[in-house]
Motif scaffolding. Structure first.
Motif, PDB file in Angstrom:
ATOM      1  N   GLY A   1       3.631  27.575 -29.757  1.00  0.00           N
ATOM      2  CA  GLY A   1       3.222  26.956 -28.499  1.00  0.00           C
ATOM      3  C   GLY A   1       3.686  25.525 -28.346  1.00  0.00           C
TER       4      GLY A   1
ATOM      5  N   ALA B   1       4.775  17.847 -37.172  1.00  0.00           N
ATOM      6  CA  ALA B   1       3.473  18.133 -36.546  1.00  0.00           C
ATOM      7  C   ALA B   1       3.336  19.602 -36.151  1.00  0.00           C
ATOM      8  CB  ALA B   1       3.273  17.242 -35.323  1.00  0.00           C
ATOM      9  N   PHE B   2       4.450  20.261 -35.840  1.00  0.00           N
ATOM     10  CA  PHE B   2       4.393  21.680 -35.482  1.00  0.00           C
ATOM     11  C   PHE B   2       4.855  22.562 -36.643  1.00  0.00           C
ATOM     12  CE2 PHE B   2       4.986  19.692 -31.194  1.00  0.00           C
ATOM     13  CZ  PHE B   2       3.767  20.082 -30.656  1.00  0.00           C
ATOM     14  N   SER B   3       4.855  21.998 -37.861  1.00  0.00           N
ATOM     15  CA  SER B   3       5.310  22.715 -39.055  1.00  0.00           C
ATOM     16  C   SER B   3       6.824  22.959 -38.958  1.00  0.00           C
ATOM     17  CB  SER B   3       4.535  24.020 -39.227  1.00  0.00           C
ATOM     18  OG  SER B   3       4.753  24.574 -40.493  1.00  0.00           O
TER      19      SER B   3
ATOM     20  N   ARG C   1       0.517  27.570 -47.925  1.00  0.00           N
ATOM     21  CA  ARG C   1       1.209  28.824 -48.166  1.00  0.00           C
ATOM     22  C   ARG C   1       0.793  29.362 -49.521  1.00  0.00           C
ATOM     23  NH1 ARG C   1       2.181  27.845 -43.725  1.00  0.00           N
ATOM     24  NH2 ARG C   1       4.136  27.760 -42.575  1.00  0.00           N
TER      25      ARG C   1
ATOM     26  N   LEU D   1      -4.450  16.435 -29.772  1.00  0.00           N
ATOM     27  CA  LEU D   1      -3.227  15.656 -29.557  1.00  0.00           C
ATOM     28  C   LEU D   1      -3.437  14.653 -28.427  1.00  0.00           C
ATOM     29  CD1 LEU D   1      -0.291  14.813 -29.733  1.00  0.00           C
ATOM     30  CD2 LEU D   1       0.323  16.814 -28.363  1.00  0.00           C
TER      31      LEU D   1
ATOM     32  N   ALA E   1      -5.436  27.955 -32.003  1.00  0.00           N
ATOM     33  CA  ALA E   1      -4.085  27.399 -32.122  1.00  0.00           C
ATOM     34  C   ALA E   1      -3.669  26.656 -30.861  1.00  0.00           C
ATOM     35  CB  ALA E   1      -3.081  28.522 -32.408  1.00  0.00           C
ATOM     36  N   GLY E   2      -4.129  27.145 -29.717  1.00  0.00           N
ATOM     37  CA  GLY E   2      -3.614  26.597 -28.472  1.00  0.00           C
ATOM     38  C   GLY E   2      -4.498  25.562 -27.811  1.00  0.00           C
TER      39      GLY E   2
ATOM     40  N   ILE F   1       9.622  29.683 -40.553  1.00  0.00           N
ATOM     41  CA  ILE F   1       9.278  30.880 -39.770  1.00  0.00           C
ATOM     42  C   ILE F   1       7.947  30.750 -39.043  1.00  0.00           C
ATOM     43  CG2 ILE F   1      10.669  32.536 -41.085  1.00  0.00           C
ATOM     44  CD1 ILE F   1       8.033  33.405 -42.459  1.00  0.00           C
ATOM     45  N   HIS F   2       7.080  29.835 -39.480  1.00  0.00           N
ATOM     46  CA  HIS F   2       5.788  29.680 -38.801  1.00  0.00           C
ATOM     47  C   HIS F   2       5.793  28.519 -37.823  1.00  0.00           C
ATOM     48  CE1 HIS F   2       3.773  32.833 -40.974  1.00  0.00           C
ATOM     49  NE2 HIS F   2       4.327  32.384 -42.081  1.00  0.00           N
TER      50      HIS F   2
ATOM     51  N   PHE G   1       0.992  40.540 -34.348  1.00  0.00           N
ATOM     52  CA  PHE G   1       1.267  39.277 -35.025  1.00  0.00           C
ATOM     53  C   PHE G   1      -0.029  38.496 -35.239  1.00  0.00           C
ATOM     54  CE2 PHE G   1       2.322  34.936 -35.337  1.00  0.00           C
ATOM     55  CZ  PHE G   1       1.658  34.311 -34.297  1.00  0.00           C
TER      56      PHE G   1
ATOM     57  N   ALA H   1       2.451  22.746 -25.638  1.00  0.00           N
ATOM     58  CA  ALA H   1       1.649  21.602 -26.092  1.00  0.00           C
ATOM     59  C   ALA H   1       2.304  20.285 -25.674  1.00  0.00           C
ATOM     60  CB  ALA H   1       1.487  21.645 -27.609  1.00  0.00           C
TER      61      ALA H   1
ATOM     62  N   CYS I   1       5.463  26.287 -34.844  1.00  0.00           N
ATOM     63  CA  CYS I   1       4.489  26.556 -33.785  1.00  0.00           C
ATOM     64  C   CYS I   1       5.100  27.252 -32.562  1.00  0.00           C
ATOM     65  CB  CYS I   1       3.852  25.239 -33.347  1.00  0.00           C
ATOM     66  SG  CYS I   1       2.717  25.434 -31.975  1.00  0.00           S
TER      67      CYS I   1
ATOM     68  N   THR J   1      -0.899  22.285 -43.664  1.00  0.00           N
ATOM     69  CA  THR J   1      -0.803  23.743 -43.644  1.00  0.00           C
ATOM     70  C   THR J   1      -0.782  24.195 -45.101  1.00  0.00           C
ATOM     71  OG1 THR J   1       1.599  23.695 -43.656  1.00  0.00           O
ATOM     72  CG2 THR J   1       0.547  23.866 -41.513  1.00  0.00           C
TER      73      THR J   1
ATOM     74  N   THR K   1      -5.945  22.266 -30.886  1.00  0.00           N
ATOM     75  CA  THR K   1      -4.835  21.395 -31.294  1.00  0.00           C
ATOM     76  C   THR K   1      -4.420  20.447 -30.170  1.00  0.00           C
ATOM     77  OG1 THR K   1      -3.426  23.191 -30.609  1.00  0.00           O
ATOM     78  CG2 THR K   1      -3.815  22.968 -32.982  1.00  0.00           C
ATOM     79  N   THR K   2      -4.242  21.008 -28.978  1.00  0.00           N
ATOM     80  CA  THR K   2      -3.715  20.206 -27.874  1.00  0.00           C
ATOM     81  C   THR K   2      -4.746  19.182 -27.399  1.00  0.00           C
ATOM     82  OG1 THR K   2      -2.474  22.165 -27.282  1.00  0.00           O
ATOM     83  CG2 THR K   2      -2.424  20.377 -25.721  1.00  0.00           C
TER      84      THR K   2
HETATM   85  C1  HEM Z   1      -0.496  19.719 -30.238  1.00  0.00           C
HETATM   86  C2  HEM Z   1      -0.651  21.011 -30.219  1.00  0.00           C
HETATM   87  C3  HEM Z   1      -0.305  21.909 -31.372  1.00  0.00           C
HETATM   88  C4  HEM Z   1      -0.093  21.598 -32.687  1.00  0.00           C
HETATM   89  C5  HEM Z   1      -0.148  20.235 -33.369  1.00  0.00           C
HETATM   90  C6  HEM Z   1       0.204  22.850 -33.353  1.00  0.00           C
HETATM   91  C7  HEM Z   1       0.496  22.946 -34.682  1.00  0.00           C
HETATM   92  C8  HEM Z   1       0.885  24.107 -35.304  1.00  0.00           C
HETATM   93  C9  HEM Z   1       1.276  24.199 -36.686  1.00  0.00           C
HETATM   94  C10 HEM Z   1       1.307  23.036 -37.670  1.00  0.00           C
HETATM   95  C11 HEM Z   1       1.586  25.482 -36.903  1.00  0.00           C
HETATM   96  C12 HEM Z   1       2.118  26.076 -38.208  1.00  0.00           C
HETATM   97  C13 HEM Z   1       1.034  26.508 -39.134  1.00  0.00           C
HETATM   98  C14 HEM Z   1       1.642  26.863 -40.456  1.00  0.00           C
HETATM   99  O1  HEM Z   1       2.756  26.433 -40.776  1.00  0.00           O
HETATM  100  O2  HEM Z   1       0.961  27.568 -41.212  1.00  0.00           O
HETATM  101  C15 HEM Z   1       1.376  26.209 -35.681  1.00  0.00           C
HETATM  102  C16 HEM Z   1       1.559  27.566 -35.533  1.00  0.00           C
HETATM  103  C17 HEM Z   1       1.228  28.255 -34.394  1.00  0.00           C
HETATM  104  N1  HEM Z   1       0.874  27.738 -33.169  1.00  0.00           N
HETATM  105 FE1  HEM Z   1       0.621  25.788 -32.774  1.00  0.00          FE
HETATM  106  N2  HEM Z   1       0.169  23.857 -32.415  1.00  0.00           N
HETATM  107  C18 HEM Z   1      -0.139  23.339 -31.204  1.00  0.00           C
HETATM  108  C19 HEM Z   1      -0.266  24.006 -30.004  1.00  0.00           C
HETATM  109  C20 HEM Z   1      -0.154  25.354 -29.858  1.00  0.00           C
HETATM  110  C21 HEM Z   1      -0.303  26.077 -28.614  1.00  0.00           C
HETATM  111  C22 HEM Z   1      -0.552  25.418 -27.259  1.00  0.00           C
HETATM  112  C23 HEM Z   1      -0.189  27.396 -28.908  1.00  0.00           C
HETATM  113  C24 HEM Z   1      -0.255  28.609 -28.020  1.00  0.00           C
HETATM  114  C25 HEM Z   1      -0.553  28.590 -26.747  1.00  0.00           C
HETATM  115  C26 HEM Z   1       0.068  27.512 -30.317  1.00  0.00           C
HETATM  116  C27 HEM Z   1       0.250  28.682 -30.998  1.00  0.00           C
HETATM  117  C28 HEM Z   1       0.631  28.776 -32.311  1.00  0.00           C
HETATM  118  C29 HEM Z   1       0.839  30.028 -33.002  1.00  0.00           C
HETATM  119  C30 HEM Z   1       0.670  31.411 -32.402  1.00  0.00           C
HETATM  120  C31 HEM Z   1       1.237  29.697 -34.312  1.00  0.00           C
HETATM  121  C32 HEM Z   1       1.592  30.640 -35.431  1.00  0.00           C
HETATM  122  C33 HEM Z   1       3.093  30.755 -35.558  1.00  0.00           C
HETATM  123  C34 HEM Z   1       3.485  31.571 -36.768  1.00  0.00           C
HETATM  124  O3  HEM Z   1       2.736  31.613 -37.757  1.00  0.00           O
HETATM  125  O4  HEM Z   1       4.561  32.185 -36.731  1.00  0.00           O
HETATM  126  N3  HEM Z   1       0.092  26.259 -30.866  1.00  0.00           N
HETATM  127  N4  HEM Z   1       0.970  25.358 -34.708  1.00  0.00           N
END
Ligand code: HEM
Length: 267
Positions: free
Chosen positions: A207, A197-199, A146, A101, A93-94, A202-203, A10, A211, A205, A144, A97-98
């Motif tokens: 984590g 904020a986390f989208s 696409r 935040l 990503a992990g 399917i994408h 992935f 977070a 977040c 983000t 971002t955090t």
């Molecule tokens: C405040 C903290 C965080 C914010 C604001 C955040 C935000 C986002 C956003 C907006 C996306 C979607 C991106 C898209 O739509 O193209 C995303 C995807 C993702 N995030 Fe976070 N994230 C945070 C923390 C984390 C943490 C702690 C992890 C892992 C330990 C993580 C792992 C991922 C992964 C692997 C994806 C991809 C998911 C996918 O495409 O299916 N994120 N995150």
């Protein structure tokens, strides 16, 4: 397929997807997006060297961390080549971002002393709400994007196959049709976490629960241990358009303010 392999595949896929976008010239036109992919401005080669070094260290001396678990699973479950993209993804990503935040939340709270005072009066009860409102009001990921796989219509506008669509999360989180007083930072806001904020989709977040937990714990402990925290100098923000957060927040840890001093403070 083992869990590790699935996650690694992935992560590699995500990188390829980003590389495709870069190939269209998008990232070349947007050096800030490149910065997001290269935390601390490290080159890919530098990051890879750093991770390889870390893998070596953890092979020799495992600790209670994810890299030690990954190297322990090396072989049948995951290869070194799969570990690199996974760790790079997790770093961006992990971590980035955090961190942003937490710092955006602290900045918002210190800029609204009445709300900081409310949090300090009830850190256990309000820390999660403060984190949630910071995610809405000042999200660390501002946009983000696409690429359309086929022609579609979005909000009455045609989108061609292969066209890039950018979603402005920061703006959507302040949509006046969704939120009352959208520009007001209000940790007592009712209505549940409807922000982007986390989208979404399917994408969404992977984590987000980690977070939320990290930010809630950080804010709770800060409010418990340093209720006298105030800003003490000029805030320097990152020069970026995707990841939003400060580079530097000078603070002073004074004595806790008397409750009366904070009452009447404008939000
Ligand atoms: C405040 C903290 C965080 C914010 C604001 C955040 C935000 C986002 C956003 C907006 C996306 C979607 C991106 C898209 O739509 O193209 C995303 C995807 C993702 N995030 Fe976070 N994230 C945070 C923390 C984390 C943490 C702690 C992890 C892992 C330990 C993580 C792992 C991922 C992964 C692997 C994806 C991809 C998911 C996918 O495409 O299916 N994120 N995150």
């Amino acid at each position: 397929m083992s869990d590790f392999r699935q996650v690694a595949a992935f992560a590699a896929g995500l990188y390829r997807q980003r590389a495709d976008i870069a190939y269209t010239g998008y990232l070349r036109r947007d050096p800030m997006a490149l910065l997001v992919l290269r935390p601390g401005r490290a080159s890919d080669a530098e990051l890879n060297r750093l991770f390889k070094h870390l893998f070596e260290l953890r092979r020799r001396e495992p600790r209670d961390d994810i890299v030690s678990r990954l190297v322990a699973a090396e072989g049948d479950q995951i290869t070194p080549a799969e570990m690199l993209p996974m760790c790079s993804l997790l770093l961006v990503a992990g971590f980035e971002t955090t961190v942003n935040l937490i710092s955006n939340a602290v900045l918002a709270l210190l800029g609204h002393p009445g709300q900081w005072q409310a949090l300090c009066a009830d850190p256990d009860g309000l820390a999660a709400r403060a984190a949630e409102e910071a995610l809405r009001w000042d999200p660390p990921v501002q946009r983000t994007s696409r690429v359309a796989l086929e022609p579609v219509e979005l909000a009455g506008k045609p989108v061609r196959k292969g066209q890039l669509v950018v979603t402005l999360i920061g703006a959507a989180n302040r949509d006046p049709e969704v939120y009352d007083h959208p520009d007001t930072f209000d940790i007592m806001r009712e209505g549940g976490p409807g922000h982007l904020a986390f989208s979404s989709g399917i994408h969404y977040c992977l984590g987000q629960s980690l977070a939320r937990l990290e930010a809630t714990m950080a804010l709770r402990m800060l409010a418990e241990r340093m209720p006298g925290l105030t800003r003490a100098g000029t805030v320097k923000r990152r020069n970026a358009t995707t990841i939003r957060g400060p580079v530097r927040v000078p603070v002073a840890a004074g004595p806790a303010p008397a409750p009366a001093a904070a009452a009447g403070t404008p939000r």
